[in-house]
Structure formats: C-alpha cells, structure tokens
Design a protein around this motif. Structure first.
Motif, PDB file in Angstrom:
ATOM      1  N   SER A  70       0.890  -1.374  -0.248  1.00 45.65           N
ATOM      2  CA  SER A  70       0.327  -0.211   0.007  1.00 45.65           C
ATOM      3  C   SER A  70       0.977   0.985   0.098  1.00 45.65           C
ATOM      4  CB  SER A  70      -1.305   0.274   0.680  1.00 45.65           C
ATOM      5  OG  SER A  70      -0.602   0.645   2.416  1.00 45.65           O
ATOM      6  N   LEU A  71       0.258   2.432  -0.177  1.00 48.07           N
ATOM      7  CA  LEU A  71       1.575   3.421  -0.493  1.00 48.07           C
ATOM      8  C   LEU A  71       0.175   4.537   0.169  1.00 48.07           C
ATOM      9  CD1 LEU A  71       2.042   3.658  -4.585  1.00 48.07           C
ATOM     10  CD2 LEU A  71       3.705   2.877  -2.435  1.00 48.07           C
ATOM     11  N   ASN A  72       0.508   5.300   1.108  1.00 52.37           N
ATOM     12  CA  ASN A  72       0.077   6.102   2.030  1.00 52.37           C
ATOM     13  C   ASN A  72       1.296   7.781   2.083  1.00 52.37           C
ATOM     14  OD1 ASN A  72      -1.565   4.167   3.424  1.00 52.37           O
ATOM     15  ND2 ASN A  72       0.312   2.627   2.799  1.00 52.37           N
ATOM     16  N   ILE A  73      -0.274   8.152   1.522  1.00 51.05           N
ATOM     17  CA  ILE A  73       0.568   9.904   1.225  1.00 51.05           C
ATOM     18  C   ILE A  73      -0.194  10.170   2.399  1.00 51.05           C
ATOM     19  CG2 ILE A  73       0.193  12.048  -0.105  1.00 51.05           C
ATOM     20  CD1 ILE A  73      -1.518  10.021  -2.570  1.00 51.05           C
ATOM     21  N   PRO A  74       1.056  11.046   3.214  1.00 47.00           N
ATOM     22  CA  PRO A  74       0.837  11.477   4.608  1.00 47.00           C
ATOM     23  C   PRO A  74       0.888  12.901   3.993  1.00 47.00           C
ATOM     24  CG  PRO A  74       2.978  11.290   4.424  1.00 47.00           C
ATOM     25  CD  PRO A  74       1.934  10.720   2.844  1.00 47.00           C
ATOM     26  N   ALA A  75      -0.068  14.326   5.112  1.00 41.40           N
ATOM     27  CA  ALA A  75       0.555  15.603   4.887  1.00 41.40           C
ATOM     28  C   ALA A  75       1.273  15.849   5.305  1.00 41.40           C
ATOM     29  CB  ALA A  75      -1.065  15.797   5.145  1.00 41.40           C
ATOM     30  N   VAL A  76       1.871  17.529   5.758  1.00 41.31           N
ATOM     31  CA  VAL A  76       2.663  17.879   6.727  1.00 41.31           C
ATOM     32  C   VAL A  76       2.484  17.739   7.619  1.00 41.31           C
ATOM     33  CG1 VAL A  76       1.484  20.109   6.697  1.00 41.31           C
ATOM     34  CG2 VAL A  76       3.840  19.916   6.609  1.00 41.31           C
ATOM     35  N   GLU A  77       1.112  17.383   8.343  1.00 49.01           N
ATOM     36  CA  GLU A  77       1.350  17.486  10.190  1.00 49.01           C
ATOM     37  C   GLU A  77       1.997  15.861  10.076  1.00 49.01           C
ATOM     38  OE1 GLU A  77      -2.013  20.156   8.822  1.00 49.01           O
ATOM     39  OE2 GLU A  77      -1.219  17.852   7.861  1.00 49.01           O
ATOM     40  N   LEU A  78       2.104  14.891   9.028  1.00 50.49           N
ATOM     41  CA  LEU A  78       2.965  13.868   9.847  1.00 50.49           C
ATOM     42  C   LEU A  78       4.624  12.981   9.341  1.00 50.49           C
ATOM     43  CD1 LEU A  78      -0.118  11.107   8.562  1.00 50.49           C
ATOM     44  CD2 LEU A  78       1.017  11.800  11.088  1.00 50.49           C
ATOM     45  N   ALA A  79       4.787  14.962   9.182  1.00 53.75           N
ATOM     46  CA  ALA A  79       6.364  14.658   9.239  1.00 53.75           C
ATOM     47  C   ALA A  79       7.382  14.782   9.526  1.00 53.75           C
ATOM     48  CB  ALA A  79       6.855  16.823   8.721  1.00 53.75           C
ATOM     49  N   GLU A  80       7.293  15.290  10.539  1.00 52.07           N
ATOM     50  CA  GLU A  80       8.261  14.431  11.807  1.00 52.07           C
ATOM     51  C   GLU A  80       7.959  12.798  11.995  1.00 52.07           C
ATOM     52  OE1 GLU A  80      10.627  15.787  13.333  1.00 52.07           O
ATOM     53  OE2 GLU A  80      10.330  17.723  12.737  1.00 52.07           O
ATOM     54  N   GLN A  81       7.165  11.601  12.038  1.00 53.41           N
ATOM     55  CA  GLN A  81       7.670  10.246  11.628  1.00 53.41           C
ATOM     56  C   GLN A  81       7.624  10.289  10.456  1.00 53.41           C
ATOM     57  OE1 GLN A  81       2.779  11.696  12.897  1.00 53.41           O
ATOM     58  NE2 GLN A  81       2.992   9.556  14.110  1.00 53.41           N
ATOM     59  N   VAL A  82       7.145  10.987   8.927  1.00 55.86           N
ATOM     60  CA  VAL A  82       7.963  10.556   8.060  1.00 55.86           C
ATOM     61  C   VAL A  82       9.551  10.195   8.141  1.00 55.86           C
ATOM     62  CG1 VAL A  82       8.366  10.672   5.722  1.00 55.86           C
ATOM     63  CG2 VAL A  82       5.911  10.897   6.969  1.00 55.86           C
ATOM     64  N   VAL A  83       9.894  11.288   8.476  1.00 56.73           N
ATOM     65  CA  VAL A  83      11.294  11.474   9.004  1.00 56.73           C
ATOM     66  C   VAL A  83      11.877   9.942   9.822  1.00 56.73           C
ATOM     67  CG1 VAL A  83      13.209  12.409   9.422  1.00 56.73           C
ATOM     68  CG2 VAL A  83      11.554  13.524   8.058  1.00 56.73           C
TER      69      VAL A  83
END
Length: 178
Positions: A70-83
């Motif tokens: 699955s490809l899940n598209i986050p918004a900027v609010e998840l930036a810290e978790q994404v990194v």
C-alpha cells in the motif's frame, strides 16, 4: 537571468518526482513501512505508478516476495513520523509500534493501510523486470481510498539532504483545461 553550473549530485532536488509516501508491505512475522520519495505516475488507466526501492531496503525483499503493497500519502502534519520511519530499518524495528502508526486492513492486498494518511492506494506489482538492475517496480493501483474531509492536503516533497518542500496550494488555469 544568470544561470550557474549546478552540482550533478543535487539534481534530484530540482526534479523531485512526487509526494513522499509511506510504503507498507506485509511480511511473514509482521508488516513493515518505509518512507519513499521516488514515485511517479506512468499510466492513467489502469493506474500505474513507478517506484524505486534500494535493493538493500528491507521493504525491497518484502515487495519482491509478496508482489503487493500500500502507498499511503501523508500530509505535512506527519512530517516528523515520516522522517523517523525513513531513518531506521524494519529489520530491527516495528515501525508501526515505534512511531504510533495506526493501521487498518486493506480490501485487496495483504499490506495494511495507514489511518493517519489522507489517502491510501492498494497496489500490486505489475512489472518488476527492472527491479534487479534499477530497483524499479511498476505498481498497479487496484483500490484507492481518500479522506473526503481533507480538501487541500499539504503534501511533503523531498528536496534531498533533509530538505522538504510543502505543496498544497492549487491553482486552476483555464488555458490548461482545453
């Protein structure tokens, strides 16, 4: 406009291919998630996407074996978790637990969907002939989910070396709608 020579190693930041996504895969012991920024559309119907994974990535082996994700598209609010997800390996870390990423089952693939992302795409590997040489997989989107409450998502776009651009403003040009 005066242009100057630009380092080839930084060209990626000029032409980033799309929003940063969280690629989830199913595994024998547990699912995994990785941060992925090398992704681009290649066909409208069926919807095909090209993504690039390094052969050393834990998710590379999981995707080759399961042939779905699955490809899940986050918004900027998840930036810290994404990194944070991108800075560790699923070989050693259960990233869902470590970074508080809630999931739900997908309808068509074994990989989970991430609840906090505004959109999720269930994908099956359509073509992996260039995976050995380039790490390039062509994925077919078989089911798409989007949070209707999110009207103008501010997505992350990797510029390289820890820098991100935040997209979100939409402009419509009448001349482009012809």
């Amino acid at each position: 406009m005066a242009k100057r020579s630009y380092p080839l190693a930084k060209v990626y930041g000029l032409i980033e291919p799309g929003p940063v996504v969280l690629l989830a895969t199913a595994g024998k012991t547990r699912p995994n998630v990785m941060t992925l920024s090398w992704l681009m559309p290649v066909e409208f119907e069926p919807p095909l996407l090209a993504c690039l994974l390094g052969a050393g990535d834990y998710s590379y082996g999981l995707l080759r074996k399961s042939r779905e994700c699955s490809l899940n598209i986050p918004a900027v609010e998840l930036a810290e978790q994404v990194v944070a997800v991108g800075n560790c390996s699923g070989r050693e870390v259960d990233k869902f637990a470590a970074f508080g990423l809630a999931t739900r089952p997908a309808a068509c693939v074994g990989a989970p969907l991430l609840e906090a992302c505004y959109a999720s795409l269930e994908c099956k590997v359509y073509d992996s002939r260039m995976a050995n040489r380039y790490g390039l997989f062509i994925l077919e989107v078989v089911k798409a989910w989007v949070d209707g409450a999110v009207k103008n998502p501010r997505t992350l776009h990797h510029r390289g070396m820890g820098a991100f651009m935040v997209a979100g403003e939409t402009i419509r040009l009448k001349s482009a709608m012809k």
